[in-house]
Design a protein around this motif. Structure first.
Motif, PDB file in Angstrom:
ATOM      1  N   THR A   4       0.824  -1.214   0.000  1.00 28.83           N
ATOM      2  CA  THR A   4       0.000   0.000   0.000  1.00 28.83           C
ATOM      3  C   THR A   4       0.858   1.265   0.000  1.00 28.83           C
ATOM      4  OG1 THR A   4      -0.292   0.062   2.415  1.00 28.83           O
ATOM      5  CG2 THR A   4      -1.933  -1.180   1.157  1.00 28.83           C
ATOM      6  N   GLY A   5       1.917   1.248  -0.810  1.00 31.17           N
ATOM      7  CA  GLY A   5       2.783   2.413  -0.965  1.00 31.17           C
ATOM      8  C   GLY A   5       3.856   2.581   0.090  1.00 31.17           C
ATOM      9  N   HIS A   6       3.995   1.646   1.019  1.00 30.63           N
ATOM     10  CA  HIS A   6       4.976   1.726   2.101  1.00 30.63           C
ATOM     11  C   HIS A   6       5.940   0.543   2.020  1.00 30.63           C
ATOM     12  CE1 HIS A   6       2.576   4.823   4.144  1.00 30.63           C
ATOM     13  NE2 HIS A   6       1.539   4.118   3.742  1.00 30.63           N
ATOM     14  N   THR A   7       7.197   0.800   2.279  1.00 30.21           N
ATOM     15  CA  THR A   7       8.178  -0.278   2.321  1.00 30.21           C
ATOM     16  C   THR A   7       8.055  -0.995   3.654  1.00 30.21           C
ATOM     17  OG1 THR A   7       9.693   0.936   0.900  1.00 30.21           O
ATOM     18  CG2 THR A   7      10.639  -0.840   2.234  1.00 30.21           C
ATOM     19  N   VAL A   8       7.868  -2.308   3.592  1.00 29.78           N
ATOM     20  CA  VAL A   8       7.811  -3.146   4.784  1.00 29.78           C
ATOM     21  C   VAL A   8       8.945  -4.154   4.650  1.00 29.78           C
ATOM     22  CG1 VAL A   8       6.435  -4.751   6.164  1.00 29.78           C
ATOM     23  CG2 VAL A   8       5.312  -2.836   4.991  1.00 29.78           C
ATOM     24  N   ARG A   9       9.830  -4.151   5.624  1.00 37.39           N
ATOM     25  CA  ARG A   9      11.012  -5.013   5.602  1.00 37.39           C
ATOM     26  C   ARG A   9      10.772  -6.270   6.428  1.00 37.39           C
ATOM     27  NH1 ARG A   9      14.626  -1.642   3.348  1.00 37.39           N
ATOM     28  NH2 ARG A   9      14.406   0.573   3.728  1.00 37.39           N
ATOM     29  N   GLY A  10      11.613  -7.264   6.210  1.00 35.32           N
ATOM     30  CA  GLY A  10      11.517  -8.495   6.984  1.00 35.32           C
ATOM     31  C   GLY A  10      11.047  -9.660   6.140  1.00 35.32           C
ATOM     32  N   ALA A  11      10.623 -10.708   6.811  1.00 34.72           N
ATOM     33  CA  ALA A  11      10.226 -11.959   6.156  1.00 34.72           C
ATOM     34  C   ALA A  11       8.763 -11.895   5.720  1.00 34.72           C
ATOM     35  CB  ALA A  11      10.475 -13.120   7.107  1.00 34.72           C
ATOM     36  N   VAL A  12       8.426 -10.883   4.921  1.00 31.43           N
ATOM     37  CA  VAL A  12       7.056 -10.645   4.467  1.00 31.43           C
ATOM     38  C   VAL A  12       6.678 -11.697   3.428  1.00 31.43           C
ATOM     39  CG1 VAL A  12       5.493  -8.943   3.461  1.00 31.43           C
ATOM     40  CG2 VAL A  12       7.433  -8.173   4.828  1.00 31.43           C
ATOM     41  N   ILE A  13       5.474 -12.277   3.585  1.00 27.32           N
ATOM     42  CA  ILE A  13       5.056 -13.317   2.642  1.00 27.32           C
ATOM     43  C   ILE A  13       3.831 -12.949   1.813  1.00 27.32           C
ATOM     44  CG2 ILE A  13       6.105 -15.201   3.946  1.00 27.32           C
ATOM     45  CD1 ILE A  13       3.293 -15.893   5.018  1.00 27.32           C
ATOM     46  N   ASP A  14       3.155 -11.838   2.126  1.00 24.83           N
ATOM     47  CA  ASP A  14       2.029 -11.439   1.288  1.00 24.83           C
ATOM     48  C   ASP A  14       1.842  -9.923   1.315  1.00 24.83           C
ATOM     49  OD1 ASP A  14       0.497 -10.699   3.525  1.00 24.83           O
ATOM     50  OD2 ASP A  14      -0.853 -12.400   3.384  1.00 24.83           O
ATOM     51  N   ASP A  15       0.865  -9.457   0.532  1.00 23.12           N
ATOM     52  CA  ASP A  15       0.673  -8.013   0.367  1.00 23.12           C
ATOM     53  C   ASP A  15      -0.196  -7.382   1.456  1.00 23.12           C
ATOM     54  OD1 ASP A  15      -1.782  -9.028  -0.379  1.00 23.12           O
ATOM     55  OD2 ASP A  15      -1.784  -8.117  -2.375  1.00 23.12           O
ATOM     56  N   GLU A  16      -0.428  -8.097   2.565  1.00 27.42           N
ATOM     57  CA  GLU A  16      -1.125  -7.508   3.713  1.00 27.42           C
ATOM     58  C   GLU A  16      -0.239  -7.509   4.956  1.00 27.42           C
ATOM     59  OE1 GLU A  16      -5.062  -9.146   4.389  1.00 27.42           O
ATOM     60  OE2 GLU A  16      -5.891  -7.673   3.013  1.00 27.42           O
ATOM     61  N   THR A  17       1.041  -7.640   4.788  1.00 31.06           N
ATOM     62  CA  THR A  17       2.090  -7.571   5.825  1.00 31.06           C
ATOM     63  C   THR A  17       2.275  -8.845   6.640  1.00 31.06           C
ATOM     64  OG1 THR A  17       0.876  -6.656   7.741  1.00 31.06           O
ATOM     65  CG2 THR A  17       1.691  -5.069   6.110  1.00 31.06           C
ATOM     66  N   ASP A  37      12.910   3.785  12.342  1.00 27.76           N
ATOM     67  CA  ASP A  37      11.915   4.446  11.500  1.00 27.76           C
ATOM     68  C   ASP A  37      11.568   3.622  10.261  1.00 27.76           C
ATOM     69  OD1 ASP A  37      10.195   6.692  11.258  1.00 27.76           O
ATOM     70  OD2 ASP A  37      11.499   7.516   9.700  1.00 27.76           O
ATOM     71  N   MET A  38      11.561   2.296  10.408  1.00 29.83           N
ATOM     72  CA  MET A  38      11.212   1.396   9.308  1.00 29.83           C
ATOM     73  C   MET A  38      10.108   0.448   9.756  1.00 29.83           C
ATOM     74  SD  MET A  38      14.879   0.425   7.557  1.00 29.83           S
ATOM     75  CE  MET A  38      15.744  -0.040   9.048  1.00 29.83           C
ATOM     76  N   TYR A  39       9.231   0.119   8.806  1.00 34.09           N
ATOM     77  CA  TYR A  39       8.148  -0.823   9.086  1.00 34.09           C
ATOM     78  C   TYR A  39       8.628  -2.266   8.988  1.00 34.09           C
ATOM     79  CZ  TYR A  39       4.235   2.474   9.084  1.00 34.09           C
ATOM     80  OH  TYR A  39       3.350   3.469   9.404  1.00 34.09           O
ATOM     81  N   PHE A  40       8.194  -3.074   9.967  1.00 38.88           N
ATOM     82  CA  PHE A  40       8.405  -4.517   9.991  1.00 38.88           C
ATOM     83  C   PHE A  40       7.096  -5.161  10.440  1.00 38.88           C
ATOM     84  CE2 PHE A  40      12.635  -2.840  10.540  1.00 38.88           C
ATOM     85  CZ  PHE A  40      13.448  -3.710   9.810  1.00 38.88           C
ATOM     86  N   PRO A  41       6.797  -6.387   9.967  1.00 40.56           N
ATOM     87  CA  PRO A  41       5.574  -7.060  10.414  1.00 40.56           C
ATOM     88  C   PRO A  41       5.595  -7.440  11.888  1.00 40.56           C
ATOM     89  CG  PRO A  41       6.370  -8.046   8.379  1.00 40.56           C
ATOM     90  CD  PRO A  41       7.437  -7.123   8.878  1.00 40.56           C
ATOM     91  N   CYS A  42       6.769  -7.686  12.458  1.00 35.79           N
ATOM     92  CA  CYS A  42       6.833  -8.138  13.847  1.00 35.79           C
ATOM     93  C   CYS A  42       8.234  -7.926  14.415  1.00 35.79           C
ATOM     94  CB  CYS A  42       6.455  -9.622  13.952  1.00 35.79           C
ATOM     95  SG  CYS A  42       7.695 -10.782  13.319  1.00 35.79           S
ATOM     96  N   TYR A  43       8.355  -8.130  15.713  1.00 33.24           N
ATOM     97  CA  TYR A  43       9.648  -7.960  16.381  1.00 33.24           C
ATOM     98  C   TYR A  43      10.670  -8.985  15.908  1.00 33.24           C
ATOM     99  CZ  TYR A  43       8.528 -11.902  19.438  1.00 33.24           C
ATOM    100  OH  TYR A  43       8.223 -13.156  19.920  1.00 33.24           O
ATOM    101  N   GLU A  44      10.225 -10.178  15.541  1.00 36.11           N
ATOM    102  CA  GLU A  44      11.169 -11.186  15.059  1.00 36.11           C
ATOM    103  C   GLU A  44      11.775 -10.781  13.717  1.00 36.11           C
ATOM    104  OE1 GLU A  44      10.127 -15.425  15.852  1.00 36.11           O
ATOM    105  OE2 GLU A  44       8.264 -14.542  16.601  1.00 36.11           O
ATOM    106  N   CYS A  45      10.956 -10.215  12.842  1.00 33.94           N
ATOM    107  CA  CYS A  45      11.478  -9.706  11.568  1.00 33.94           C
ATOM    108  C   CYS A  45      12.491  -8.595  11.826  1.00 33.94           C
ATOM    109  CB  CYS A  45      10.343  -9.183  10.693  1.00 33.94           C
ATOM    110  SG  CYS A  45       9.347 -10.457   9.907  1.00 33.94           S
ATOM    111  N   HIS A  46      12.203  -7.727  12.801  1.00 36.01           N
ATOM    112  CA  HIS A  46      13.141  -6.657  13.127  1.00 36.01           C
ATOM    113  C   HIS A  46      14.436  -7.233  13.684  1.00 36.01           C
ATOM    114  CE1 HIS A  46      14.856  -3.344  15.591  1.00 36.01           C
ATOM    115  NE2 HIS A  46      14.577  -2.657  14.496  1.00 36.01           N
ATOM    116  N   GLU A  47      14.335  -8.245  14.534  1.00 34.33           N
ATOM    117  CA  GLU A  47      15.542  -8.876  15.081  1.00 34.33           C
ATOM    118  C   GLU A  47      16.403  -9.468  13.970  1.00 34.33           C
ATOM    119  OE1 GLU A  47      14.315 -11.754  18.005  1.00 34.33           O
ATOM    120  OE2 GLU A  47      13.797 -10.214  19.471  1.00 34.33           O
TER     121      GLU A  47
END
Length: 109
Positions: A4-17, A37-47
């Motif tokens: 939805t126009g935002h970069t989401v980092r991490g182990a993302v598997i679909d287009d709803e985060t 200041d970056m989007y991640f789906p969860c704390y594990e993805c951030h780790e």
């Protein structure tokens, strides 16, 4: 991944985060981590893929946008998210109420 126009980092598997760690139907938010200041789906993805310096959102910043609805792209402030009763205020998509058990990993108490 761009969602939805935002970069989401991490182990993302679909287009709803959803990610490899949390991928039920209602796992559809990403959290902007205060430290980087970056989007991640969860704390594990951030780790796994983040800044190596995790910091939680301080209370005095709860009026800043920090949560992304993976369904419609609406950005919620921390306060809006904490008060939303596990539902996007813009599109009514359900959020996982279980995320509250990880609140201390994202937000100051």
């Amino acid at each position: 991944m761009i969602i939805t126009g935002h970069t989401v980092r991490g182990a993302v598997i679909d287009d709803e985060t959803r990610c490899t760690h949390y991928h039920s139907e209602i796992d559809r938010i990403a959290i902007k981590f205060y430290c980087c200041d970056m989007y991640f789906p969860c704390y594990e993805c951030h780790e796994e893929n983040g800044c190596d310096n995790p910091k939680v959102w301080p209370k005095e910043k709860f009026d800043e946008k920090a949560i992304l609805c993976g369904t419609c792209g609406h950005e919620l402030t921390v306060s809006e998210y904490l008060d939303c009763k596990s539902e996007c205020p813009a599109c009514s998509a359900a959020f996982n109420p279980g995320c509250g058990s990880h609140r201390n990993l994202y937000f100051e108490s």
